[in-house]
Write a protein that holds these residues in place. Structure first.
Motif, PDB file in Angstrom:
ATOM      1  N   VAL A  34       5.576   0.453  -4.980  1.00 22.43           N
ATOM      2  CA  VAL A  34       5.081   1.767  -4.575  1.00 22.43           C
ATOM      3  C   VAL A  34       3.981   2.233  -5.523  1.00 22.43           C
ATOM      4  O   VAL A  34       2.945   2.741  -5.090  1.00 22.43           O
ATOM      5  CB  VAL A  34       6.257   2.770  -4.505  1.00 22.43           C
ATOM      6  CG1 VAL A  34       5.761   4.203  -4.413  1.00 22.43           C
ATOM      7  CG2 VAL A  34       7.157   2.439  -3.320  1.00 22.43           C
ATOM      8  N   HIS A  50       3.635   9.646   4.364  1.00 20.62           N
ATOM      9  CA  HIS A  50       4.640   9.984   3.370  1.00 20.62           C
ATOM     10  C   HIS A  50       4.233  11.193   2.521  1.00 20.62           C
ATOM     11  O   HIS A  50       4.170  11.105   1.276  1.00 20.62           O
ATOM     12  CB  HIS A  50       4.904   8.767   2.471  1.00 20.62           C
ATOM     13  CG  HIS A  50       6.361   8.610   2.189  1.00 20.62           C
ATOM     14  ND1 HIS A  50       6.983   9.244   1.141  1.00 20.62           N
ATOM     15  CD2 HIS A  50       7.316   7.933   2.846  1.00 20.62           C
ATOM     16  CE1 HIS A  50       8.251   8.950   1.153  1.00 20.62           C
ATOM     17  NE2 HIS A  50       8.490   8.167   2.186  1.00 20.62           N
ATOM     18  N   TYR A  93      -0.404  -6.187  -0.364  1.00 20.83           N
ATOM     19  CA  TYR A  93       0.935  -5.568  -0.186  1.00 20.83           C
ATOM     20  C   TYR A  93       1.704  -6.343   0.882  1.00 20.83           C
ATOM     21  O   TYR A  93       2.842  -6.738   0.682  1.00 20.83           O
ATOM     22  CB  TYR A  93       0.727  -4.113   0.247  1.00 20.83           C
ATOM     23  CG  TYR A  93       1.897  -3.160   0.081  1.00 20.83           C
ATOM     24  CD1 TYR A  93       3.095  -3.531  -0.527  1.00 20.83           C
ATOM     25  CD2 TYR A  93       1.793  -1.839   0.528  1.00 20.83           C
ATOM     26  CE1 TYR A  93       4.128  -2.620  -0.680  1.00 20.83           C
ATOM     27  CE2 TYR A  93       2.816  -0.921   0.376  1.00 20.83           C
ATOM     28  CZ  TYR A  93       3.983  -1.315  -0.219  1.00 20.83           C
ATOM     29  OH  TYR A  93       5.007  -0.401  -0.369  1.00 20.83           O
ATOM     30  N   ARG A 151      10.933  -2.217  -6.003  1.00 22.43           N
ATOM     31  CA  ARG A 151      10.355  -1.235  -5.085  1.00 22.43           C
ATOM     32  C   ARG A 151       9.470  -0.236  -5.853  1.00 22.43           C
ATOM     33  O   ARG A 151       8.362   0.079  -5.411  1.00 22.43           O
ATOM     34  CB  ARG A 151      11.449  -0.504  -4.305  1.00 22.43           C
ATOM     35  CG  ARG A 151      10.865   0.239  -3.102  1.00 22.43           C
ATOM     36  CD  ARG A 151      11.874   1.056  -2.355  1.00 22.43           C
ATOM     37  NE  ARG A 151      12.401   2.111  -3.177  1.00 22.43           N
ATOM     38  CZ  ARG A 151      13.687   2.288  -3.468  1.00 22.43           C
ATOM     39  NH1 ARG A 151      14.600   1.477  -2.979  1.00 22.43           N
ATOM     40  NH2 ARG A 151      14.076   3.262  -4.257  1.00 22.43           N
ATOM     41  N   ASP A 152       9.933   0.235  -6.995  1.00 22.56           N
ATOM     42  CA  ASP A 152       9.116   1.168  -7.799  1.00 22.56           C
ATOM     43  C   ASP A 152       7.753   0.558  -8.133  1.00 22.56           C
ATOM     44  O   ASP A 152       6.718   1.207  -8.052  1.00 22.56           O
ATOM     45  CB  ASP A 152       9.817   1.515  -9.120  1.00 22.56           C
ATOM     46  CG  ASP A 152      10.965   2.469  -8.904  1.00 22.56           C
ATOM     47  OD1 ASP A 152      11.111   2.966  -7.775  1.00 22.56           O
ATOM     48  OD2 ASP A 152      11.724   2.689  -9.863  1.00 22.56           O
ATOM     49  N   SER A 168       3.584   4.309  -0.912  1.00 18.92           N
ATOM     50  CA  SER A 168       4.996   4.662  -0.678  1.00 18.92           C
ATOM     51  C   SER A 168       5.484   4.103   0.642  1.00 18.92           C
ATOM     52  O   SER A 168       6.622   3.670   0.777  1.00 18.92           O
ATOM     53  CB  SER A 168       5.170   6.181  -0.608  1.00 18.92           C
ATOM     54  OG  SER A 168       4.527   6.808  -1.661  1.00 18.92           O
ATOM     55  N   SER A 169       4.623   4.164   1.640  1.00 22.38           N
ATOM     56  CA  SER A 169       5.004   3.704   2.965  1.00 22.38           C
ATOM     57  C   SER A 169       4.240   2.407   3.250  1.00 22.38           C
ATOM     58  O   SER A 169       3.116   2.236   2.779  1.00 22.38           O
ATOM     59  CB  SER A 169       4.641   4.804   3.971  1.00 22.38           C
ATOM     60  OG  SER A 169       4.983   4.405   5.262  1.00 22.38           O
TER      61      SER A 169
END
Ligand SMILES: C[S@@+](CC[C@H](N)C(=O)[O-])C[C@H]1O[C@@H](n2cnc3c(N)ncnc32)[C@H](O)[C@@H]1O
Length: 244
Positions: free
Chosen positions: A94, A177, A63, A90-91, A99-100
Protein backbone atom coordinates in the motif's frame (compact mmCIF):
# COMPACT_ATOMS: atom_id res chain seq x y z
CA UNK A 1 -2.81 -15.31 7.33
CA UNK A 2 0.87 -16.03 6.80
CA UNK A 3 2.31 -15.41 3.38
CA UNK A 4 3.72 -18.74 2.24
CA UNK A 5 7.42 -18.73 1.61
CA UNK A 6 8.31 -15.47 3.29
CA UNK A 7 9.28 -16.84 6.71
CA UNK A 8 12.95 -16.14 7.32
CA UNK A 9 13.37 -14.30 4.04
CA UNK A 10 16.68 -12.49 4.25
CA UNK A 11 16.13 -9.23 2.40
CA UNK A 12 19.86 -8.50 2.22
CA UNK A 13 20.60 -11.52 0.05
CA UNK A 14 19.09 -13.42 -2.83
CA UNK A 15 19.46 -13.29 -6.61
CA UNK A 16 19.05 -9.95 -8.35
CA UNK A 17 15.63 -9.53 -10.03
CA UNK A 18 15.57 -8.90 -13.78
CA UNK A 19 14.01 -5.42 -13.32
CA UNK A 20 14.80 -2.40 -11.19
CA UNK A 21 12.66 -2.83 -8.05
CA UNK A 22 11.15 0.11 -6.19
CA UNK A 23 11.36 -1.98 -3.04
CA UNK A 24 13.90 -4.81 -2.92
CA UNK A 25 11.90 -6.72 -0.31
CA UNK A 26 8.90 -6.90 -2.64
CA UNK A 27 11.10 -7.99 -5.53
CA UNK A 28 12.51 -10.85 -3.46
CA UNK A 29 9.09 -11.96 -2.24
CA UNK A 30 7.82 -11.90 -5.83
CA UNK A 31 10.71 -14.04 -7.00
CA UNK A 32 10.34 -16.52 -4.15
CA UNK A 33 6.61 -16.96 -4.71
CA UNK A 34 7.14 -17.54 -8.44
CA UNK A 35 9.59 -20.32 -7.59
CA UNK A 36 7.18 -21.84 -5.06
CA UNK A 37 4.32 -21.76 -7.55
CA UNK A 38 6.48 -23.45 -10.17
CA UNK A 39 7.32 -26.22 -7.65
CA UNK A 40 3.74 -26.67 -6.41
CA UNK A 41 1.06 -24.50 -8.08
CA UNK A 42 -1.45 -22.71 -5.83
CA UNK A 43 -4.48 -20.59 -6.84
CA UNK A 44 -3.54 -17.09 -7.99
CA UNK A 45 -4.97 -14.25 -10.08
CA UNK A 46 -2.68 -14.75 -13.09
CA UNK A 47 -4.64 -15.89 -16.12
CA UNK A 48 -8.04 -15.12 -14.61
CA UNK A 49 -10.43 -12.50 -16.06
CA UNK A 50 -8.99 -9.94 -13.59
CA UNK A 51 -5.68 -10.31 -15.41
CA UNK A 52 -6.99 -9.13 -18.76
CA UNK A 53 -7.31 -5.61 -20.03
CA UNK A 54 -8.97 -4.86 -23.34
CA UNK A 55 -6.95 -4.86 -26.56
CA UNK A 56 -3.27 -5.50 -26.93
CA UNK A 57 -2.12 -2.58 -24.79
CA UNK A 58 0.39 -3.75 -22.19
CA UNK A 59 0.97 -1.34 -19.37
CA UNK A 60 3.95 -0.93 -17.13
CA UNK A 61 2.21 -2.21 -13.98
CA UNK A 62 4.54 -3.45 -11.23
CA UNK A 63 1.75 -3.63 -8.60
CA UNK A 64 -0.21 -6.05 -10.73
CA UNK A 65 2.87 -7.96 -11.83
CA UNK A 66 3.43 -8.70 -8.13
CA UNK A 67 -0.19 -9.39 -7.17
CA UNK A 68 -1.06 -11.68 -10.07
CA UNK A 69 1.47 -14.29 -8.91
CA UNK A 70 0.59 -14.12 -5.21
CA UNK A 71 -1.67 -16.62 -3.43
CA UNK A 72 -5.38 -16.10 -3.89
CA UNK A 73 -7.51 -15.94 -0.77
CA UNK A 74 -9.94 -18.63 -1.77
CA UNK A 75 -12.83 -19.00 -4.09
CA UNK A 76 -15.80 -18.24 -1.84
CA UNK A 77 -18.25 -15.90 -3.64
CA UNK A 78 -17.19 -12.82 -1.61
CA UNK A 79 -13.50 -13.65 -1.96
CA UNK A 80 -13.34 -14.34 -5.66
CA UNK A 81 -10.79 -11.70 -6.44
CA UNK A 82 -9.02 -11.39 -3.13
CA UNK A 83 -5.35 -11.88 -2.41
CA UNK A 84 -4.02 -13.11 0.93
CA UNK A 85 -1.14 -11.37 2.64
CA UNK A 86 0.46 -10.89 5.97
CA UNK A 87 -0.22 -7.37 7.28
CA UNK A 88 3.45 -6.46 6.88
CA UNK A 89 3.52 -7.27 3.16
CA UNK A 90 0.19 -5.50 2.60
CA UNK A 91 1.49 -2.37 4.38
CA UNK A 92 4.53 -2.40 2.12
CA UNK A 93 2.38 -2.77 -1.00
CA UNK A 94 0.00 0.00 0.00
CA UNK A 95 2.82 2.43 0.83
CA UNK A 96 4.61 1.61 -2.41
CA UNK A 97 1.63 1.52 -4.78
CA UNK A 98 -1.94 2.24 -3.68
CA UNK A 99 -4.54 1.36 -1.06
CA UNK A 100 -6.91 -0.11 -3.59
CA UNK A 101 -5.78 -2.51 -6.32
CA UNK A 102 -6.40 -1.60 -9.98
CA UNK A 103 -6.45 -4.79 -12.03
CA UNK A 104 -5.95 -4.51 -15.80
CA UNK A 105 -9.64 -5.47 -16.11
CA UNK A 106 -10.57 -2.58 -13.79
CA UNK A 107 -8.70 -0.05 -15.92
CA UNK A 108 -10.51 -1.31 -19.03
CA UNK A 109 -13.81 -1.19 -17.15
CA UNK A 110 -13.26 2.45 -16.12
CA UNK A 111 -12.50 3.35 -19.75
CA UNK A 112 -15.74 1.66 -20.84
CA UNK A 113 -18.01 3.07 -18.16
CA UNK A 114 -16.70 6.61 -18.58
CA UNK A 115 -17.33 6.34 -22.34
CA UNK A 116 -14.23 8.30 -23.28
CA UNK A 117 -14.94 11.08 -20.81
CA UNK A 118 -11.93 12.70 -19.15
CA UNK A 119 -11.42 12.06 -15.44
CA UNK A 120 -10.71 14.10 -12.33
CA UNK A 121 -9.18 12.05 -9.53
CA UNK A 122 -9.20 13.67 -6.09
CA UNK A 123 -7.07 12.06 -3.35
CA UNK A 124 -4.86 10.40 -5.96
CA UNK A 125 -2.13 9.49 -3.44
CA UNK A 126 0.94 8.06 -5.19
CA UNK A 127 -0.77 8.52 -8.56
CA UNK A 128 -0.79 4.77 -9.28
CA UNK A 129 -4.38 4.63 -10.59
CA UNK A 130 -3.88 7.83 -12.61
CA UNK A 131 -0.69 6.35 -14.06
CA UNK A 132 -2.48 3.19 -15.16
CA UNK A 133 -5.35 5.18 -16.66
CA UNK A 134 -2.99 7.53 -18.46
CA UNK A 135 -1.11 4.58 -19.93
CA UNK A 136 -4.47 3.30 -21.19
CA UNK A 137 -5.04 6.61 -22.96
CA UNK A 138 -7.26 8.43 -20.46
CA UNK A 139 -6.96 12.15 -19.80
CA UNK A 140 -6.75 12.34 -16.00
CA UNK A 141 -6.33 15.39 -13.80
CA UNK A 142 -4.97 13.91 -10.55
CA UNK A 143 -4.84 15.98 -7.36
CA UNK A 144 -4.09 15.33 -3.72
CA UNK A 145 -3.71 17.63 -0.72
CA UNK A 146 -0.55 15.71 0.26
CA UNK A 147 -1.81 15.06 3.79
CA UNK A 148 -0.54 11.48 3.40
CA UNK A 149 2.96 10.60 2.25
CA UNK A 150 3.89 7.91 -0.26
CA UNK A 151 7.16 6.06 -0.74
CA UNK A 152 7.13 6.64 -4.48
CA UNK A 153 5.22 8.83 -6.95
CA UNK A 154 4.18 7.09 -10.17
CA UNK A 155 2.94 10.05 -12.19
CA UNK A 156 2.26 13.76 -11.78
CA UNK A 157 -0.19 14.46 -8.99
CA UNK A 158 -0.84 18.18 -8.52
CA UNK A 159 -1.48 19.76 -5.18
CA UNK A 160 -5.23 20.17 -4.93
CA UNK A 161 -8.23 19.28 -2.90
CA UNK A 162 -11.97 18.76 -2.99
CA UNK A 163 -12.55 22.31 -4.24
CA UNK A 164 -11.06 21.20 -7.58
CA UNK A 165 -14.32 19.35 -8.19
CA UNK A 166 -16.15 22.61 -8.90
CA UNK A 167 -13.79 23.33 -11.83
CA UNK A 168 -14.40 20.08 -13.69
CA UNK A 169 -18.09 19.23 -13.97
CA UNK A 170 -17.46 17.95 -17.51
CA UNK A 171 -15.13 15.21 -16.21
CA UNK A 172 -16.07 12.00 -14.44
CA UNK A 173 -15.10 12.20 -10.77
CA UNK A 174 -12.86 9.36 -9.58
CA UNK A 175 -12.50 8.66 -5.85
CA UNK A 176 -10.30 5.71 -4.94
CA UNK A 177 -10.37 4.65 -1.33
CA UNK A 178 -11.08 8.12 0.09
CA UNK A 179 -10.06 8.40 3.74
CA UNK A 180 -12.33 6.60 6.15
CA UNK A 181 -14.50 8.59 8.55
CA UNK A 182 -13.47 11.80 6.80
CA UNK A 183 -15.67 14.40 5.12
CA UNK A 184 -13.34 14.43 2.09
CA UNK A 185 -15.45 12.29 -0.27
CA UNK A 186 -18.72 14.00 0.71
CA UNK A 187 -17.16 17.45 0.24
CA UNK A 188 -15.88 16.45 -3.22
CA UNK A 189 -19.43 15.41 -4.13
CA UNK A 190 -20.83 18.67 -2.75
CA UNK A 191 -18.49 20.66 -5.03
CA UNK A 192 -19.02 18.47 -8.09
CA UNK A 193 -21.77 19.50 -10.52
CA UNK A 194 -21.12 16.66 -12.98
CA UNK A 195 -23.15 13.50 -13.19
CA UNK A 196 -20.69 10.58 -13.25
CA UNK A 197 -18.88 9.23 -10.19
CA UNK A 198 -16.49 6.27 -10.18
CA UNK A 199 -15.80 5.09 -6.67
CA UNK A 200 -13.54 2.35 -5.30
CA UNK A 201 -14.29 1.60 -1.67
CA UNK A 202 -16.82 0.11 0.67
CA UNK A 203 -19.10 1.24 3.48
CA UNK A 204 -16.84 -0.34 6.10
CA UNK A 205 -13.42 0.63 4.75
CA UNK A 206 -13.59 4.04 3.04
CA UNK A 207 -15.22 7.49 3.17
CA UNK A 208 -17.96 8.39 5.64
CA UNK A 209 -21.40 7.15 6.52
CA UNK A 210 -22.79 10.45 5.21
CA UNK A 211 -21.10 9.92 1.83
CA UNK A 212 -22.61 6.45 1.46
CA UNK A 213 -26.03 7.80 2.50
CA UNK A 214 -25.73 10.51 -0.19
CA UNK A 215 -24.91 7.84 -2.79
CA UNK A 216 -28.05 5.91 -1.83
CA UNK A 217 -30.24 9.01 -1.80
CA UNK A 218 -29.01 11.01 -4.79
CA UNK A 219 -27.10 8.67 -7.08
CA UNK A 220 -27.94 5.52 -9.01
CA UNK A 221 -25.42 2.72 -9.33
CA UNK A 222 -24.97 2.08 -13.05
CA UNK A 223 -22.35 -0.64 -12.89
CA UNK A 224 -19.77 -2.53 -10.85
CA UNK A 225 -16.41 -3.77 -12.08
CA UNK A 226 -16.76 -7.56 -12.22
CA UNK A 227 -13.12 -8.38 -11.48
CA UNK A 228 -11.97 -5.83 -8.93
CA UNK A 229 -9.46 -7.47 -6.59
CA UNK A 230 -8.90 -6.60 -2.98
CA UNK A 231 -7.05 -7.80 0.10
CA UNK A 232 -8.79 -10.49 2.07
CA UNK A 233 -10.74 -8.94 4.96
CA UNK A 234 -10.73 -5.46 3.35
CA UNK A 235 -13.87 -5.22 1.23
CA UNK A 236 -13.59 -2.92 -1.76
CA UNK A 237 -15.92 -2.54 -4.73
CA UNK A 238 -15.31 -0.48 -7.83
CA UNK A 239 -18.60 1.05 -8.96
CA UNK A 240 -19.99 3.78 -11.18
CA UNK A 241 -22.87 6.07 -10.18
CA UNK A 242 -25.00 8.52 -12.15
CA UNK A 243 -26.55 11.53 -10.44
CA UNK A 244 -30.34 11.23 -10.27
C1 LIG B 1 -6.45 6.39 1.81
S1 LIG B 1 -5.48 7.43 0.76
C2 LIG B 1 -5.90 6.78 -0.84
C3 LIG B 1 -4.94 7.23 -1.87
C4 LIG B 1 -5.14 6.57 -3.25
N1 LIG B 1 -6.41 6.94 -3.83
C5 LIG B 1 -4.97 5.08 -3.14
O1 LIG B 1 -5.93 4.32 -3.38
O2 LIG B 1 -3.86 4.65 -2.81
C6 LIG B 1 -6.36 8.96 0.81
C7 LIG B 1 -5.66 10.08 0.05
O3 LIG B 1 -6.52 11.23 0.10
C8 LIG B 1 -5.72 12.39 0.30
N2 LIG B 1 -6.61 13.41 0.89
C9 LIG B 1 -7.15 13.45 2.12
N3 LIG B 1 -7.94 14.52 2.27
C10 LIG B 1 -7.91 15.17 1.07
C11 LIG B 1 -8.53 16.37 0.57
N4 LIG B 1 -9.34 17.09 1.34
N5 LIG B 1 -8.27 16.76 -0.70
C12 LIG B 1 -7.43 16.02 -1.49
N6 LIG B 1 -6.83 14.88 -1.07
C13 LIG B 1 -7.05 14.47 0.19
C14 LIG B 1 -4.57 11.93 1.18
O4 LIG B 1 -3.44 12.77 1.08
C15 LIG B 1 -4.32 10.52 0.62
O5 LIG B 1 -3.36 10.55 -0.42
Amino acid sequence: MTLPGTAGLDVATGPAPDFEPVDRRLALIEQKLIEQWEAAPFPRLAETPADKGVGDHTADDPYWRFLRVMPRAGVEPGDRWAVAFSDSVRDLLVRTYASSIPSPADISWIREVSEGRDLLEIGAGSGYWAWQLRQAGADVIAVDNKSATWDHMWTDVAFGNTADACLHAERALLLVHPPRESAMAQTALDFYDGDLLIYAGDETTAASRGFHATLTREWTEIGAAPHHPTYVGIPCRLRAFRRR
